[in-house]
Design a protein around this motif. Structure first.
Motif, PDB file in Angstrom:
ATOM      1  N   VAL A  86       5.438   6.191   7.309  1.00 21.33           N
ATOM      2  CA  VAL A  86       4.277   6.906   6.781  1.00 21.33           C
ATOM      3  C   VAL A  86       4.320   8.381   7.178  1.00 21.33           C
ATOM      4  N   ALA A  87       4.744   8.626   8.404  1.00 22.66           N
ATOM      5  CA  ALA A  87       4.845  10.026   8.853  1.00 22.66           C
ATOM      6  C   ALA A  87       5.813  10.800   7.968  1.00 22.66           C
ATOM      7  N   LEU A  88       6.936  10.159   7.612  1.00 24.71           N
ATOM      8  CA  LEU A  88       7.915  10.836   6.746  1.00 24.71           C
ATOM      9  C   LEU A  88       7.348  11.095   5.356  1.00 24.71           C
ATOM     10  N   ILE A  89       6.643  10.090   4.811  1.00 24.07           N
ATOM     11  CA  ILE A  89       6.031  10.277   3.487  1.00 24.07           C
ATOM     12  C   ILE A  89       5.077  11.468   3.526  1.00 24.07           C
ATOM     13  N   SER A 124       0.822  -1.206   0.000  1.00 22.27           N
ATOM     14  CA  SER A 124       0.000   0.000   0.000  1.00 22.27           C
ATOM     15  C   SER A 124       0.858   1.258   0.000  1.00 22.27           C
ATOM     16  N   LEU A 125       2.163   1.111   0.243  1.00 19.35           N
ATOM     17  CA  LEU A 125       3.046   2.291   0.243  1.00 19.35           C
ATOM     18  C   LEU A 125       3.624   2.574  -1.134  1.00 19.35           C
ATOM     19  N   LYS A 126       3.410   1.637  -2.075  1.00 25.12           N
ATOM     20  CA  LYS A 126       3.987   1.814  -3.405  1.00 25.12           C
ATOM     21  C   LYS A 126       3.447   3.093  -4.049  1.00 25.12           C
ATOM     22  N   ALA A 127       4.359   3.976  -4.460  1.00 23.43           N
ATOM     23  CA  ALA A 127       3.932   5.282  -4.981  1.00 23.43           C
ATOM     24  C   ALA A 127       3.068   5.146  -6.223  1.00 23.43           C
ATOM     25  N   THR A 128       3.365   4.146  -7.071  1.00 22.74           N
ATOM     26  CA  THR A 128       2.606   4.018  -8.318  1.00 22.74           C
ATOM     27  C   THR A 128       1.229   3.426  -8.076  1.00 22.74           C
ATOM     28  N   TYR A 129       0.960   2.974  -6.844  1.00 25.95           N
ATOM     29  CA  TYR A 129      -0.386   2.472  -6.581  1.00 25.95           C
ATOM     30  C   TYR A 129      -1.345   3.612  -6.267  1.00 25.95           C
ATOM     31  N   SER A 130      -1.089   4.348  -5.183  1.00 22.45           N
ATOM     32  CA  SER A 130      -2.058   5.370  -4.748  1.00 22.45           C
ATOM     33  C   SER A 130      -1.726   6.746  -5.314  1.00 22.45           C
ATOM     34  N   LEU A 131      -0.501   6.965  -5.754  1.00 23.30           N
ATOM     35  CA  LEU A 131      -0.023   8.270  -6.225  1.00 23.30           C
ATOM     36  C   LEU A 131      -0.144   9.349  -5.147  1.00 23.30           C
ATOM     37  N   GLY A 132      -0.465   8.939  -3.916  1.00 26.34           N
ATOM     38  CA  GLY A 132      -0.538   9.894  -2.807  1.00 26.34           C
ATOM     39  C   GLY A 132      -1.657  10.914  -2.931  1.00 26.34           C
TER      40      GLY A 132
END
Lengths: 245, 256
Positions: B47-50, A50-58
């Protein structure tokens, strides 16, 4: 150094602020999340998927950031702005020319507002195309659509407040669309504007909606939205089948 | 009095037997057989850093934008002097563009309401939890989305141009009732354009996910096309122009 950290985090002052030690071990890293009101929306552990940038794009986090920027800049703008037909426009001119960083403040508010609408729409598209609306997340999708509509409402009501030609005619065009609703059209328009056309009543109503009602709604629904992400098992990436190497 | 132990067989109270078969339950096993080893990290501090990095990035972007471009401010509002063009905020330009192509109640009320209701209904139309958390779910889903998007990118601008240069409500004025020219014809034309990819898809026994992929992509790309047309290509008199070739020194960016 570690001796200093230990003495610091065991001091009575630190202990009165935080109910955990220095977060360099699993226990304290868990306690950071569970004992802090700002962190407790996060789970203690998250999957790498779930942390993969290309998944959620933040995009969800970015929407929230723009909302926070808008809340801060909006609050500062409220110190200089009076929502009356006589004063609104000159307040904006004064803000831009006389107030230190006033133009910058207004620019920040304006561009964040546009960015927020854009990012919220992209966030919806991302959630749709990754299938993240699927059970058990159906209701969170519905909350997301509500948040999109609230975002549009917040931006639209704010558009009138500078009381220039752009604002006036955009709201005139925008609200005239509401009048085409066959049964309640003119009632809805009158309810929004407080009269037959855009004037002081409309400015008062849009101001109240813009600085109070809609932001409160967004804050409330966003809280539920984020809380449900956790309750539904984090991002849907966690449900994705294992990648076969 | 001694009872026959066989009559108690499954429910034996014998001290030698500590387990018993009570019921057979259908369902997934409690052990996670299909899952690999748990691949998680502590949310603090990753996550906090992101989140801090994203905040800095967005903040810097906004600051840079705000230092270089000023928010527009025109003359004070004057109800007696209409601006030309009079445009809604950019995210409603799709709606305003729709108004150019049919009856207002159809274009600004009925169709947008149907779109919002469809979007709300998506998770209830496609209610299988399978394929969540993966972009487009399958390779076929990706192809379907790409083809639909390309089709919509072609069909919708074509519709806007055709309808602009051969508007049925002008050409058929006095020949057929307004009701036909402004509601029946746009519904039929738009209906065919929007539903065509769905009809093609339905011949291949699609899943519910693939159906919503087609419909959502069609509506989403159309909304983008209408918004861009209204925002960039409509000039004075709400006529179609090229964005860099607007008469009277009008620039679409004035309306941000």
């Amino acid at each position: 150094m570690s001796n200093f950290v230990q003495r610091f985090t065991q001091s009575r002052v630190w202990r009165s602020f935080f109910r955990h030690g220095w977060p360099d071990n699993p226990l304290d890293r868990s306690l950071v999340m569970t004992t802090n009101i700002f962190f407790h929306l996060h789970p203690v552990k998250v999957s790498r998927k779930s942390l993969k940038a290309t998944y959620s794009l933040g995009l969800g986090v970015i929407s929230l950031i723009t909302f926070l920027v808008l809340s801060i800049t909006g609050l500062l703008l409220m110190f200089y702005y009076v929502p009356t037909v006589e004063r609104a426009y000159s307040n904006i001119v004064t803000l831009q020319t006389m107030v230190p960083f006033g133009q910058l403040l207004r620019n920040m508010h304006r561009w964040s507002a546009h960015l927020m609408v854009l990012v919220v729409v992209l966030h919806m598209a991302r959630v749709f195309y990754t299938g993240a609306y699927k059970p058990p997340r159906e209701f969170n999708w519905v909350l997301g659509v509500v948040l999109l509509l609230l975002t549009l409402g917040a931006s639209f009501t704010g558009y009138l407040l500078p009381w220039d030609q752009l604002a006036f005619w955009a709201i005139t065009v925008g609200t005239s669309v509401a009048a085409y609703e066959p049964l309640m059209g003119s009632t809805i328009k009158t309810f929004l504007l407080g009269g037959p056309e855009v004037g002081q009543e409309a400015l008062t109503r849009f101001y109240a909606l813009h600085v109070m009602l809609i932001p409160l709604g967004i804050a409330l629904v966003t809280s539920i939205h984020i809380w449900r992400v956790r309750k539904d098992g984090g991002l849907a990436a966690n449900q994705a089948p294992e990648e076969k190497p | 009095m001694k009872e026959n132990p066989l009559t108690y067989a499954p429910f034996s109270e014998s001290s030698k037997k500590t387990y018993t078969l009570v019921e057979l339950v259908k369902g997934s096993p409690t052990v996670m057989t299909d899952h690999g080893p748990e691949d998680t990290v502590f949310a603090f501090p990753v996550v906090a850093l992101i989140e801090i990095l994203l905040s800095l990035g967005v903040g810097l972007l906004l600051l840079f934008m705000s230092l270089s471009v000023n928010a527009p401010l025109e003359e004070i509002a004057n109800p007696n002097q209409t601006t030309d063009p009079a445009k809604a905020p950019w995210y409603f330009m799709g709606l305003q563009e729709m108004l150019e192509h049919g009856h207002p109640t159809l274009m600004a009320v009925a169709l947008p309401s149907i779109m919002v209701l469809f979007v709300l209904a998506i998770p209830y139309l496609d209610n299988s939890p399978k394929g969540a958390g993966k972009w487009f779910t399958t390779t076929r889903g990706r192809q379907i989305t790409r083809n639909t998007a390309l089709y919509a990118l072609l069909a919708m601008p074509l519709f806007i141009l055709m309808d602009n240069f051969f508007p049925p409500r002008e050409l058929l004025r006095g020949i057929v009732p307004d009701f036909v020219a402004q509601i029946v014809i746009p519904v039929i034309v738009l209906g065919i354009i929007v539903l065509l990819p769905l009809v093609i898809l339905l011949r291949t026994k699609p899943t519910a996910r693939e159906i919503v992929l087609v419909v959502f992509t069609m509506l989403f790309v159309s909304a983008v096309v209408f918004t861009i047309t209204g925002f960039f290509f409509r000039g004075p008199g709400f006529e179609l122009y090229l964005p860099w070739n607007m008469p009277g020194g009008y620039s679409p960016f004035q309306n941000l």
